[in-house]
Design a protein around this motif. Structure first.
Motif, PDB file in Angstrom:
ATOM      1  N   GLY A 401      -9.371   6.920   5.969  1.00  0.00           N
ATOM      2  CA  GLY A 401      -8.309   7.701   6.582  1.00  0.00           C
ATOM      3  C   GLY A 401      -6.900   7.175   6.362  1.00  0.00           C
ATOM      4  N   MET A 402      -6.753   6.043   5.702  1.00  0.00           N
ATOM      5  CA  MET A 402      -5.417   5.483   5.473  1.00  0.00           C
ATOM      6  C   MET A 402      -4.694   6.289   4.390  1.00  0.00           C
ATOM      7  SD  MET A 402      -4.297   1.661   4.180  1.00  0.00           S
ATOM      8  CE  MET A 402      -5.159   0.877   5.545  1.00  0.00           C
ATOM      9  N   GLU A 403      -3.517   6.803   4.717  1.00  0.00           N
ATOM     10  CA  GLU A 403      -2.693   7.480   3.718  1.00  0.00           C
ATOM     11  C   GLU A 403      -1.838   6.447   3.004  1.00  0.00           C
ATOM     12  OE1 GLU A 403       0.217  11.362   3.235  1.00  0.00           O
ATOM     13  OE2 GLU A 403       0.296  10.210   5.104  1.00  0.00           O
ATOM     14  N   CYS A 404      -1.916   6.440   1.698  1.00  0.00           N
ATOM     15  CA  CYS A 404      -1.188   5.459   0.899  1.00  0.00           C
ATOM     16  C   CYS A 404      -0.162   6.143   0.014  1.00  0.00           C
ATOM     17  CB  CYS A 404      -2.153   4.654   0.021  1.00  0.00           C
ATOM     18  SG  CYS A 404      -3.240   3.551   0.938  1.00  0.00           S
ATOM     19  N   HIS A 405       1.066   5.658   0.075  1.00  0.00           N
ATOM     20  CA  HIS A 405       2.076   6.025  -0.913  1.00  0.00           C
ATOM     21  C   HIS A 405       1.944   5.036  -2.073  1.00  0.00           C
ATOM     22  CE1 HIS A 405       3.632   7.632   2.867  1.00  0.00           C
ATOM     23  NE2 HIS A 405       4.301   8.517   2.145  1.00  0.00           N
ATOM     24  N   GLY A 406       1.932   5.564  -3.287  1.00  0.00           N
ATOM     25  CA  GLY A 406       1.731   4.703  -4.443  1.00  0.00           C
ATOM     26  C   GLY A 406       0.322   4.871  -4.971  1.00  0.00           C
ATOM     27  N   VAL A 407       0.209   5.526  -6.099  1.00  0.00           N
ATOM     28  CA  VAL A 407      -1.108   5.868  -6.634  1.00  0.00           C
ATOM     29  C   VAL A 407      -1.164   5.532  -8.122  1.00  0.00           C
ATOM     30  CG1 VAL A 407      -2.740   7.750  -7.068  1.00  0.00           C
ATOM     31  CG2 VAL A 407      -1.385   7.724  -4.956  1.00  0.00           C
ATOM     32  N   PRO A 408      -2.167   4.780  -8.563  1.00  0.00           N
ATOM     33  CA  PRO A 408      -2.372   4.604 -10.005  1.00  0.00           C
ATOM     34  C   PRO A 408      -2.783   5.942 -10.610  1.00  0.00           C
ATOM     35  CG  PRO A 408      -3.596   2.962  -8.727  1.00  0.00           C
ATOM     36  CD  PRO A 408      -3.140   4.012  -7.769  1.00  0.00           C
TER      37      PRO A 408
END
Length: 566
Positions: A401-408
């Motif tokens: 459920g963690m939303e992360c900014h920054g995606v490979p």
């Protein structure tokens, strides 16, 4: 931001040339706009003014960062180190999809182990060995074994890694808790309080320093341990600290969940801490250089496997996920939150590991001649971590459920596209084992100098052989801190040249002369005895002696010792 369509038709295998155009290179030391040209898996130059249909255009992406593949660990009990190495190479080589290397674990000690450390270093390309101060009667080494191993690793130029927990205390706590009927995952937390990690961290640093061996603390989980490492480094000790993605993003409150399966999913050692400020504190320590790189200790078990520990928390398999989500989690918690910048992000996820384990600059940097292991990273894109979409063969994700900014968005390994649009395009067995030379500069540059300057000294006293030649006033020995030209340096007749002394006892001041270049000390209480209960002034004198201040080398100390009481 989605991946532009121009990426979608990049060949997944066999390409030999790629031009990444219009990106921003982010290395550990600086970030700058540039193109990158890759040929046969190696970065050739940073800009090539040519175009070809097989080249990749990345003009809308803003980050390109170096990525060091995660190293694997060989862990075994009571078997040959060489056999363990060969066994794990045999398991890995036909399956690995990216370049890798191995630690070898030392879980027991004998003359055979001592001899095989040399063999593994010189013939197998391994320069790092892991030991455990926990897991009593399974993998734990005692202090004597730890010291002997560190001595041998130092002699070979290898790096000592340690899992730092007090295994004896943990074993006692486990027995006590089980006897009290505490069998759930909360027992795992209570059996391993923060103190057992901090104590072992401090002890490991002290023991390694005594034999001048560089030390690497794996999976730092506690604030006090981060502080212990930082204080040791400020004191000049050669030690590196590695938090993991789990300790930087999660806390130990999960162990108190009423859902046994949920609580058990977070069981790892050392455990996550219940203090909710711990992840942020460790991230700040990582950002400011007190800690050095991010690992994962990735070791996943599904719910059925974790359930083996129902009724006895000591039997819950230890381990959590982390390797797949590491980059996004660290960017979200570190860079997106303003704790670290993009260059530090590359340092802690790639470059520092490459340097410490002696793969740099083959790995860990985007520059001509380095391997083309490159992540095209979109800092503006977002994704939500979930067990339903991850690629790991496990039915739980601790970052659920963690939303992360920054995606490979696209990953190259050996110059080939292995990840694009959230999909893997890998070939088993394509990865290479990367041998590593000993004496990594990052770990050993100061160690080798200390071998020369830390030599023990002997004080020659009256009656000792050689005491009549070269001693200070025929007694007390040659001042080990003095050098020729110092007032305390002995003459050939064994006496100091008192005419060269620049020392003066005048009221409360030691007068500064042109030869006194390092210190000016005021208010020295020379007219009265030192209090017996205070060593403050002596400690001050010892501090200046260590700096080799001319007027103190031997001469001042002789006066101090003869005229004042302690």
């Amino acid at each position: 931001m989605t991946t532009p369509s121009k990426f979608r038709n990049v060949p997944k295998t066999a390409q030999t040339r790629i031009l990444i155009k219009g990106g921003k290179i982010v290395n550990a030391d600086r970030a700058f706009d540039s193109d990158v040209y890759i040929e046969d898996g190696v970065i050739k130059v940073k800009w090539v003014p040519v175009r070809d249909s097989s080249f990749t255009d990345a003009d809308v992406l803003s980050k390109i960062s170096g990525l060091l593949p995660k190293t694997a660990s060989s862990e075994h009990l009571g078997e040959s180190l060489v056999e363990a190495y060969e066994k794990w190479r045999g398991k890995a080589d036909s399956k690995v999809c990216c370049d890798y290397s191995l630690h070898v674990a030392i879980t027991w000690w004998s003359e055979q182990v001592e001899q095989e450390i040399e063999t593994v270093c010189k013939e197998k390309g391994v320069n790092s060995f892991k030991m455990f101060m926990a897991y009593k009667d399974v993998m734990m080494v005692n202090d004597h074994e730890f010291i002997q191993a560190c001595k041998k690793l130092k002699a070979e130029g290898a790096l000592a890694l340690v899992h730092a927990e007090n295994g004896d205390i943990i074993a006692e706590n486990q027995k006590k808790l089980l006897a009290q009927g505490i069998t759930g995952p909360e027992g795992h937390l209570q059996s391993r309080p923060e103190e057992v990690e901090q104590e072992a961290t401090n002890r490991a640093i002290m023991l390694a320093d005594q034999v001048n061996c560089p030390l690497y603390i794996v999976h730092v989980m506690a604030k006090s341990c981060a502080d212990t490492i930082a204080n040791a480094r400020r004191d000049g000790k050669i030690v590196f600290g590695e938090p993991i993605a789990a300790s930087l993003a999660c806390d130990g409150t999960h162990y108190c969940s009423h859902d046994w399966g949920h609580a058990a999913a977070y069981v790892l050692s050392p455990p996550l801490k219940t203090d909710p400020s711990t992840p942020g504190y460790l991230m700040k320590s990582l950002a400011n250089g007190d800690l050095h790189l991010v690992g994962t200790d990735n070791c996943t078990f599904n719910s059925e496997q974790k359930a083996l520990g129902k009724g006895d928390f000591t039997k819950i398999p230890n381990g959590v996920n982390g390797v797949e989500d590491r980059m996004s989690v660290i960017w979200e918690k570190g860079v997106h939150n303003g704790i670290m910048d993009a260059c530090r992000f590359v340092a802690v996820t790639s470059t520092n590991a490459a340097k410490i384990f002696n793969m740099y600059p083959q790995k860990g940097v985007i520059q001509a001649g380095s391997d083309a292991d490159i992540v095209i990273f979109n800092p503006e894109a977002t994704r939500v971590i979930s067990k339903d979409t991850h690629h790991q063969a496990v039915d739980f994700n601790i970052f659920e459920g963690m939303e992360c900014h920054g995606v490979p968005e696209l990953v190259l390994s050996q110059g080939k596209v292995v990840f694009e649009d959230g999909e893997l395009h890998v070939t088993q067995g394509a990865g290479r084992f990367i041998p590593r030379e000993v004496h990594a500069s990052e770990a050993y540059s100061r160690i080798l100098i200390r071998d020369k300057v830390r030599k023990p000294f002997k004080i020659l006293r009256e009656g000792d052989e050689g005491a009549g030649d070269g001693t200070v006033n025929g007694k007390g020995g040659i001042n080990p801190m003095a050098s020729e030209g110092d007032p305390s340096f002995a003459t050939k007749r064994g006496q100091r040249d008192l005419h060269a002394s620049s020392f003066s006892l005048s009221e409360y001041t030691v007068k500064e002369t042109p030869t006194q270049s390092l210190a000016y000390m005021k208010e020295v209480p020379v007219k009265r005895n030192f209090p017996k209960t205070s060593m403050k002034n002596l400690a001050l004198f010892e501090r200046y002696i260590s700096l080799k201040v001319d007027f103190m080398n031997g001469h001042f100390v002789d006066v101090l010792m003869s005229k004042y009481q302690y």
